[in-house]
Design a protein around this motif. Sequence first.
Motif, PDB file in Angstrom:
ATOM      1  N   LEU A  47       6.296 -85.951  14.528  1.00 23.02           N
ATOM      2  CA  LEU A  47       7.230 -86.470  13.526  1.00 23.02           C
ATOM      3  C   LEU A  47       8.303 -87.339  14.171  1.00 23.02           C
ATOM      4  O   LEU A  47       9.382 -87.526  13.610  1.00 23.02           O
ATOM      5  N   SER A  48       8.005 -87.862  15.347  1.00 27.10           N
ATOM      6  CA  SER A  48       8.892 -88.844  15.971  1.00 27.10           C
ATOM      7  C   SER A  48       8.555 -90.209  15.372  1.00 27.10           C
ATOM      8  O   SER A  48       7.378 -90.551  15.263  1.00 27.10           O
ATOM      9  N   PRO A  49       9.575 -90.981  14.945  1.00 26.81           N
ATOM     10  CA  PRO A  49       9.303 -92.207  14.185  1.00 26.81           C
ATOM     11  C   PRO A  49       8.900 -93.394  15.053  1.00 26.81           C
ATOM     12  O   PRO A  49       9.625 -94.373  15.186  1.00 26.81           O
ATOM     13  N   PHE A  50       7.709 -93.309  15.682  1.00 28.73           N
ATOM     14  CA  PHE A  50       7.238 -94.374  16.548  1.00 28.73           C
ATOM     15  C   PHE A  50       6.169 -95.245  15.886  1.00 28.73           C
ATOM     16  O   PHE A  50       6.077 -96.430  16.153  1.00 28.73           O
ATOM     17  N   THR A  51       5.336 -94.667  15.042  1.00 26.49           N
ATOM     18  CA  THR A  51       4.287 -95.416  14.357  1.00 26.49           C
ATOM     19  C   THR A  51       4.587 -95.438  12.866  1.00 26.49           C
ATOM     20  O   THR A  51       5.357 -94.600  12.374  1.00 26.49           O
ATOM     21  N   PRO A  52       4.003 -96.375  12.106  1.00 22.37           N
ATOM     22  CA  PRO A  52       4.225 -96.388  10.651  1.00 22.37           C
ATOM     23  C   PRO A  52       3.863 -95.069   9.985  1.00 22.37           C
ATOM     24  O   PRO A  52       4.555 -94.614   9.073  1.00 22.37           O
ATOM     25  N   GLU A  53       2.778 -94.431  10.459  1.00 24.71           N
ATOM     26  CA  GLU A  53       2.367 -93.153   9.879  1.00 24.71           C
ATOM     27  C   GLU A  53       3.418 -92.074  10.122  1.00 24.71           C
ATOM     28  O   GLU A  53       3.718 -91.261   9.248  1.00 24.71           O
ATOM     29  N   GLU A  54       3.974 -92.067  11.334  1.00 32.59           N
ATOM     30  CA  GLU A  54       5.000 -91.077  11.659  1.00 32.59           C
ATOM     31  C   GLU A  54       6.274 -91.316  10.873  1.00 32.59           C
ATOM     32  O   GLU A  54       6.940 -90.373  10.438  1.00 32.59           O
ATOM     33  N   VAL A  55       6.623 -92.580  10.662  1.00 34.50           N
ATOM     34  CA  VAL A  55       7.819 -92.908   9.873  1.00 34.50           C
ATOM     35  C   VAL A  55       7.657 -92.418   8.439  1.00 34.50           C
ATOM     36  O   VAL A  55       8.556 -91.798   7.863  1.00 34.50           O
ATOM     37  N   VAL A  56       6.485 -92.687   7.845  1.00 34.18           N
ATOM     38  CA  VAL A  56       6.220 -92.246   6.473  1.00 34.18           C
ATOM     39  C   VAL A  56       6.318 -90.732   6.371  1.00 34.18           C
ATOM     40  O   VAL A  56       6.983 -90.193   5.477  1.00 34.18           O
ATOM     41  N   SER A  57       5.673 -90.027   7.295  1.00 33.97           N
ATOM     42  CA  SER A  57       5.651 -88.563   7.241  1.00 33.97           C
ATOM     43  C   SER A  57       7.044 -87.987   7.432  1.00 33.97           C
ATOM     44  O   SER A  57       7.479 -87.089   6.700  1.00 33.97           O
ATOM     45  N   ARG A  58       7.759 -88.479   8.424  1.00 31.26           N
ATOM     46  CA  ARG A  58       9.100 -87.972   8.715  1.00 31.26           C
ATOM     47  C   ARG A  58      10.038 -88.210   7.536  1.00 31.26           C
ATOM     48  O   ARG A  58      10.767 -87.310   7.093  1.00 31.26           O
ATOM     49  N   ASN A  59      10.034 -89.428   6.996  1.00 29.23           N
ATOM     50  CA  ASN A  59      10.934 -89.745   5.889  1.00 29.23           C
ATOM     51  C   ASN A  59      10.620 -88.932   4.643  1.00 29.23           C
ATOM     52  O   ASN A  59      11.525 -88.504   3.923  1.00 29.23           O
ATOM     53  N   TYR A  60       9.338 -88.730   4.372  1.00 29.72           N
ATOM     54  CA  TYR A  60       8.971 -87.950   3.189  1.00 29.72           C
ATOM     55  C   TYR A  60       9.492 -86.521   3.302  1.00 29.72           C
ATOM     56  O   TYR A  60      10.060 -85.966   2.365  1.00 29.72           O
ATOM     57  N   LEU A  61       9.321 -85.926   4.459  1.00 28.85           N
ATOM     58  CA  LEU A  61       9.773 -84.545   4.658  1.00 28.85           C
ATOM     59  C   LEU A  61      11.288 -84.429   4.527  1.00 28.85           C
ATOM     60  O   LEU A  61      11.805 -83.488   3.932  1.00 28.85           O
ATOM     61  N   LEU A  62      12.017 -85.407   5.077  1.00 29.58           N
ATOM     62  CA  LEU A  62      13.472 -85.343   5.056  1.00 29.58           C
ATOM     63  C   LEU A  62      14.043 -85.662   3.681  1.00 29.58           C
ATOM     64  O   LEU A  62      15.044 -85.064   3.259  1.00 29.58           O
ATOM     65  N   GLU A  63      13.412 -86.602   2.979  1.00 29.69           N
ATOM     66  CA  GLU A  63      13.986 -87.083   1.719  1.00 29.69           C
ATOM     67  C   GLU A  63      13.475 -86.328   0.499  1.00 29.69           C
ATOM     68  O   GLU A  63      14.229 -86.051  -0.435  1.00 29.69           O
ATOM     69  N   GLU A  64      12.198 -85.995   0.480  1.00 28.92           N
ATOM     70  CA  GLU A  64      11.605 -85.427  -0.721  1.00 28.92           C
ATOM     71  C   GLU A  64      11.607 -83.896  -0.744  1.00 28.92           C
ATOM     72  O   GLU A  64      11.610 -83.289  -1.807  1.00 28.92           O
ATOM     73  N   LYS A  65      11.583 -83.275   0.432  1.00 29.11           N
ATOM     74  CA  LYS A  65      11.626 -81.810   0.541  1.00 29.11           C
ATOM     75  C   LYS A  65      10.643 -81.141  -0.433  1.00 29.11           C
ATOM     76  O   LYS A  65      11.043 -80.589  -1.454  1.00 29.11           O
TER      77      LYS A  65
END
Length: 359
Positions: A157-175
Amino acid sequence: MFSLLSDKLDDTFRKLRGLNKISESNIADAMREIRMALLDADVEYSVAREFIAHVKEQAMGEAVLKTVKPGEQIVKIFRDQLAELLGGEAAELNLTPPAHVLVVGLNGAGKTTLFNALTGQNQYVGNWPGVTVDRKGGELKEHEEVEIQDLPGTYSLSPFTPEEVVSRNYLLEEKPDMIVNVVDATNLERNLYLTSQLLETGLPMVVALNMIDLVEERGESIDADALSARLGCPVVKVSAITHVGMAELLQIMLAEPPAPGKPLSYVPVVENAVAAIAAKHQVTRFEAVKMLEGDSELLAPLDKNERHALEDIRMAVEAELGDDIASIIAGGRYDAICEFVPQIYTRKSVKESITRRAD
């Protein structure tokens, strides 16, 4: 009087949730349907018109349209405003949003196969906002109140690739209400690295030990109960292809979300730093670890003094442990994983494997 309104809103909200992109046309259509439903429910025309204008202004706001799930955010605005408009009578309406379940796992863990088994044909496909990464969602078969989102396959969940950015942001924002972490049981240590990060979010989670049939074919075994006790969350042995264990997984998904799991521990100096950051900034353990690592997106809202203070903490940890912070955190996760996996995973010895091949 409100039964017609309830039916109409269910249909409208379902269409909004299924949209991959929101436009003025989408909003106008939804507004028209809701206005007609309000009028059919004997709401005065002037009240209905004022309500629609107020909701439209909020729904078309830039902050809403830029979220990873704008349709869901707009539905929430509608629901909140309707509850205020209708007062106590809103309780008669079926306005409960569907449970949000997130399917997360590494590429190759069988995540999409499990997602397909859960949703069948009740799927929609599009792209995540701002990136060319496929977005797949759907409704649980025979339980349309449960919405399932299939996150892109990601190792961390480190924001290095587009896939990681999507996953990380979804978890943090949408809960989401629950995470289904799909783990390749044949490659347990590597897959549990992502699990260790998901545990730090504090979100309810169930671990699906996928491909368990392949493990057992090798004459090996995983103690799911012992793994569950270590992670502090339910662990289910499944095979997404043969549907072994799927009934048990469904039972957990349809029950009350489990309590948050137990994050793995780092060495004391790291634990103290994480605890201090979490208390100072009122963030989750996951966010505190990322801030310690220097996550640019989480540091952006902080002022200069706060960023300098975090840098001092990071440098002190690195000086004491003699390594860079990224290696310290990653090494801490792997050390914890490699410590308990031998206790729950019974593998065949090298001698047994060689003998079997010789036979």
